[in-house]
Design a protein around this motif. Structure first.
Motif, PDB file in Angstrom:
ATOM      1  N   UNK A   1     -30.659  31.732  -9.422  1.00  0.00           N
ATOM      2  CA  UNK A   1     -29.524  32.651  -9.404  1.00  0.00           C
ATOM      3  C   UNK A   1     -28.711  32.329 -10.648  1.00  0.00           C
ATOM      4  N   UNK A   2     -28.623  33.283 -11.559  1.00  0.00           N
ATOM      5  CA  UNK A   2     -27.893  33.101 -12.809  1.00  0.00           C
ATOM      6  C   UNK A   2     -26.586  33.870 -12.735  1.00  0.00           C
ATOM      7  N   UNK A   3     -25.488  33.165 -12.879  1.00  0.00           N
ATOM      8  CA  UNK A   3     -24.167  33.790 -12.924  1.00  0.00           C
ATOM      9  C   UNK A   3     -23.694  33.712 -14.362  1.00  0.00           C
ATOM     10  N   UNK A   4     -23.434  34.866 -14.945  1.00  0.00           N
ATOM     11  CA  UNK A   4     -23.054  34.971 -16.358  1.00  0.00           C
ATOM     12  C   UNK A   4     -21.820  35.854 -16.467  1.00  0.00           C
ATOM     13  N   UNK A   5     -21.262  35.965 -17.650  1.00  0.00           N
ATOM     14  CA  UNK A   5     -20.041  36.736 -17.866  1.00  0.00           C
ATOM     15  C   UNK A   5     -20.374  38.057 -18.532  1.00  0.00           C
ATOM     16  N   UNK A   6     -19.882  39.156 -17.961  1.00  0.00           N
ATOM     17  CA  UNK A   6     -20.084  40.481 -18.559  1.00  0.00           C
ATOM     18  C   UNK A   6     -19.449  40.544 -19.940  1.00  0.00           C
ATOM     19  N   UNK A   7     -20.191  40.996 -20.916  1.00  0.00           N
ATOM     20  CA  UNK A   7     -19.702  41.002 -22.295  1.00  0.00           C
ATOM     21  C   UNK A   7     -18.596  42.022 -22.521  1.00  0.00           C
ATOM     22  N   UNK A   8     -18.528  43.057 -21.703  1.00  0.00           N
ATOM     23  CA  UNK A   8     -17.487  44.065 -21.836  1.00  0.00           C
ATOM     24  C   UNK A   8     -16.367  43.812 -20.830  1.00  0.00           C
ATOM     25  N   UNK A   9     -16.747  43.596 -19.577  1.00  0.00           N
ATOM     26  CA  UNK A   9     -15.754  43.451 -18.508  1.00  0.00           C
ATOM     27  C   UNK A   9     -15.127  42.063 -18.453  1.00  0.00           C
TER      28      UNK A   9
ATOM     29  N   UNK B   1     -16.110  39.935 -16.444  1.00  0.00           N
ATOM     30  CA  UNK B   1     -16.239  39.552 -15.037  1.00  0.00           C
ATOM     31  C   UNK B   1     -17.566  38.851 -14.781  1.00  0.00           C
ATOM     32  N   UNK B   2     -17.618  38.009 -13.745  1.00  0.00           N
ATOM     33  CA  UNK B   2     -18.887  37.352 -13.404  1.00  0.00           C
ATOM     34  C   UNK B   2     -19.935  38.378 -12.953  1.00  0.00           C
ATOM     35  N   UNK B   3     -21.144  38.169 -13.397  1.00  0.00           N
ATOM     36  CA  UNK B   3     -22.292  39.006 -13.024  1.00  0.00           C
ATOM     37  C   UNK B   3     -23.403  38.088 -12.554  1.00  0.00           C
ATOM     38  N   UNK B   4     -24.275  38.587 -11.678  1.00  0.00           N
ATOM     39  CA  UNK B   4     -25.353  37.746 -11.151  1.00  0.00           C
ATOM     40  C   UNK B   4     -26.687  38.469 -11.191  1.00  0.00           C
ATOM     41  N   UNK B   5     -27.732  37.668 -11.380  1.00  0.00           N
ATOM     42  CA  UNK B   5     -29.101  38.164 -11.354  1.00  0.00           C
ATOM     43  C   UNK B   5     -29.988  37.026 -10.853  1.00  0.00           C
ATOM     44  N   UNK B   6     -31.038  37.355 -10.115  1.00  0.00           N
ATOM     45  CA  UNK B   6     -32.023  36.363  -9.682  1.00  0.00           C
ATOM     46  C   UNK B   6     -33.275  36.578 -10.520  1.00  0.00           C
ATOM     47  N   UNK B   7     -33.768  35.485 -11.105  1.00  0.00           N
ATOM     48  CA  UNK B   7     -34.924  35.526 -12.007  1.00  0.00           C
ATOM     49  C   UNK B   7     -35.935  34.473 -11.605  1.00  0.00           C
ATOM     50  N   UNK B   8     -37.168  34.666 -12.037  1.00  0.00           N
ATOM     51  CA  UNK B   8     -38.197  33.659 -11.788  1.00  0.00           C
ATOM     52  C   UNK B   8     -38.055  32.518 -12.784  1.00  0.00           C
ATOM     53  N   UNK B   9     -38.256  31.301 -12.294  1.00  0.00           N
ATOM     54  CA  UNK B   9     -38.320  30.135 -13.169  1.00  0.00           C
ATOM     55  C   UNK B   9     -39.714  30.123 -13.785  1.00  0.00           C
ATOM     56  N   UNK B  10     -39.781  30.202 -15.099  1.00  0.00           N
ATOM     57  CA  UNK B  10     -41.060  30.183 -15.808  1.00  0.00           C
ATOM     58  C   UNK B  10     -41.583  28.751 -15.907  1.00  0.00           C
TER      59      UNK B  10
END
Length: 166
Positions: A40-48, A50-59
């Protein structure tokens, strides 16, 4: 059957809902059920901002404690990748462990080698994942070229914990 992932990053509707469902598991404290293969990656919206989240596969897990590789299946078309390029400070959770850290895109050659290595370790899964995002690599060289292409390919990003957070 229509592939819900083909064509580009999720927009709205059922496709977006299905792809974002794992976020709900993390939010209710069940992210550990996804094991060490998802982040689960929580990152910051470049425009807003605000915190944003996405779930990704660990390579891959990197040798340094708490470091992981993730891939952007849609290259720089992925909003999360554009956001971390603007603000690389992130929070990430693998299993039950949450860390503060930095998202660092790998240099093109290193990214290509890492994607080719992933394809060697998981040939069927790598092939299916690449087809699901509109790519059709068939050789190790194809995977390497795809991983080295930040814009139209599948670049890899290292998640590195902040000092004291490994």
């Amino acid at each position: 059957m229509l592939n819900p992932l083909r064509g580009g990053p999720p927009g709205k509707g059922l496709r977006r809902l299905a792809l974002r469902a794992p976020i709900g598991l993390y939010r209710i404290g069940l992210g550990g059920l996804l094991g060490q293969r998802m982040v689960l990656l929580t990152h910051t919206g470049r425009v807003s901002g605000r915190p944003r989240q996405v779930v990704l596969e660990v390579v891959a897990r990197l040798p340094e404690p708490g470091c992981y590789l993730i891939a952007s299946g849609y290259g720089e078309r992925s909003q999360w990748l554009r956001n971390i390029l603007a603000t690389p400070e992130v929070h990430y959770q693998v299993g039950r462990r949450t860390r503060r850290g930095t998202a660092v895109p790998l240099p093109p050659e290193e990214s290509g080698r890492a994607l080719a290595n992933y394809a060697r370790r998981h040939p069927r899964l790598a092939g299916r994942l690449m087809r699901s995002v509109g790519h059709a690599p068939s050789t190790q060289a194809d995977f390497e070229a795809l991983g080295a292409d930040r814009h139209g390919g599948v670049p890899l990003i290292a998640l590195r914990p902040s000092p004291g957070d490994a």
